[in-house]
Design a protein around this motif. Structure first.
Motif, PDB file in Angstrom:
ATOM      1  N   ARG A  72       0.823  -1.211   0.000  1.00 16.58           N
ATOM      2  CA  ARG A  72       0.000   0.000   0.000  1.00 16.58           C
ATOM      3  C   ARG A  72       0.859   1.264   0.000  1.00 16.58           C
ATOM      4  O   ARG A  72       0.413   2.344   0.358  1.00 16.58           O
ATOM      5  N   SER A 124      -3.861   2.234   6.527  1.00 11.82           N
ATOM      6  CA  SER A 124      -3.940   1.537   5.251  1.00 11.82           C
ATOM      7  C   SER A 124      -4.592   2.426   4.212  1.00 11.82           C
ATOM      8  O   SER A 124      -5.183   3.468   4.542  1.00 11.82           O
ATOM      9  N   SER A 154      -6.709   2.304   0.213  1.00 10.84           N
ATOM     10  CA  SER A 154      -7.294   1.549  -0.894  1.00 10.84           C
ATOM     11  C   SER A 154      -8.096   2.505  -1.769  1.00 10.84           C
ATOM     12  O   SER A 154      -8.217   3.700  -1.462  1.00 10.84           O
ATOM     13  N   ARG A 198      -9.061  -0.201  -8.524  1.00  9.54           N
ATOM     14  CA  ARG A 198      -7.646  -0.419  -8.266  1.00  9.54           C
ATOM     15  C   ARG A 198      -7.122  -1.584  -9.086  1.00  9.54           C
ATOM     16  O   ARG A 198      -7.880  -2.436  -9.537  1.00  9.54           O
ATOM     17  N   THR A 203      -6.545  -2.983   6.398  1.00  7.87           N
ATOM     18  CA  THR A 203      -6.472  -3.182   4.955  1.00  7.87           C
ATOM     19  C   THR A 203      -7.773  -3.761   4.418  1.00  7.87           C
ATOM     20  O   THR A 203      -8.268  -3.341   3.358  1.00  7.87           O
ATOM     21  N   ASP A 242     -10.254  -1.882   1.758  1.00  7.70           N
ATOM     22  CA  ASP A 242     -10.681  -2.511   0.502  1.00  7.70           C
ATOM     23  C   ASP A 242     -12.204  -2.584   0.390  1.00  7.70           C
ATOM     24  O   ASP A 242     -12.764  -2.517  -0.707  1.00  7.70           O
TER      25      ASP A 242
END
Length: 231
Positions: free
Chosen positions: A66, A162, A164, A168, A220, A224
């Motif tokens: 990341r 994290s 996201s 992606r 994480t 996501d």
């Protein structure tokens, strides 16, 4: 006329120096442009802010996969980044410097003790420390003990984070490197600070490693899933 081996070696050296100057500059500009094309959301930003309000410097940690957008997680705060001494480290070091970071060169396998001393000195010098605890070569999503030892020796809290994006690309690399698609929505999610007491034993350090892995994995996963849950 054919060039001598010495002339060819000099030409290669000059080309290498040119590449070493241009590639990091281009990479830093691309990263900045990509960041500006994302619609950013911040979650849990009060965690690092509460530490700073108490006069603490923090150890920011995130998984290596990341890394790409992490230089922009909290602009304006002084920070020092741990960069490995492996061959690609010079490129990463120059990119980090162009993006406003100070750099410490070292890892668990090369320059480890010197890097540890520099990290401690940086925190005591009022800089925030930035570490990917599974870098630079893995294993992926496994915390090495170095970051726990720094927290133990300095009293600085470890603050996990994290990143996201709603759209992606995950590269086929050892760290499953994430690249956000331009014009996507993106999120930074911070976790609660972790303090390691100076009296922590070796077994307790191992438990803190495991606990930090769990926190990073959870953050994480939340990052996501964030836009799926906030459509």
């Amino acid at each position: 006329m054919e060039k001598s081996p010495f002339s060819r070696a000099v030409a290669v050296l000059r080309e290498g120096r040119f590449v070493l100057r241009i590639v990091p500059w281009l990479a830093a500009r691309v990263m900045q442009c990509l960041f500006r094309l994302l619609r950013i959301v911040h979650v849990g930003r009060t965690y690092p802010e509460s530490c700073w309000a108490k006069g603490e410097r923090i150890i920011v940690v995130f998984w290596h996969g990341r890394l790409l957008m992490m230089p922009f997680v909290y602009p304006g705060k002084p920070g020092v980044l741990l960069v490995s001494q492996h061959r690609d480290g010079e490129y990463f070091s120059r990119i980090a410097t162009l993006l406003g970071f100070e750099v410490i060169r070292g890892s668990a396998t090369r320059g480890g003790m010197r890097a540890l001393k520099q990290m401690i000195r940086a925190i005591k010098g009022r800089l925030n420390l930035v570490v990917t605890p599974d870098g630079p070569k893995g294993p992926r999503a496994k915390v090495r003990p170095g970051v726990i030892e720094v927290a133990k020796l300095t009293g600085a809290p470890i603050v996990p984070v994290s990143f996201s994006a709603s759209r992606r690309r995950i590269l086929q690399s050892w760290d499953a490197f994430l690249v956000p698609v331009p014009f996507s929505r993106a999120v930074y999610i911070w976790g609660e600070p972790m303090y390691v007491p100076p009296t922590a034993t070796k077994d307790e350090v191992t438990k803190y490693q495991e606990a930090l892995e769990e926190r990073l994995d959870l953050l994480t996963m939340k990052a996501d899933d964030y836009f799926r849950a906030n459509l």
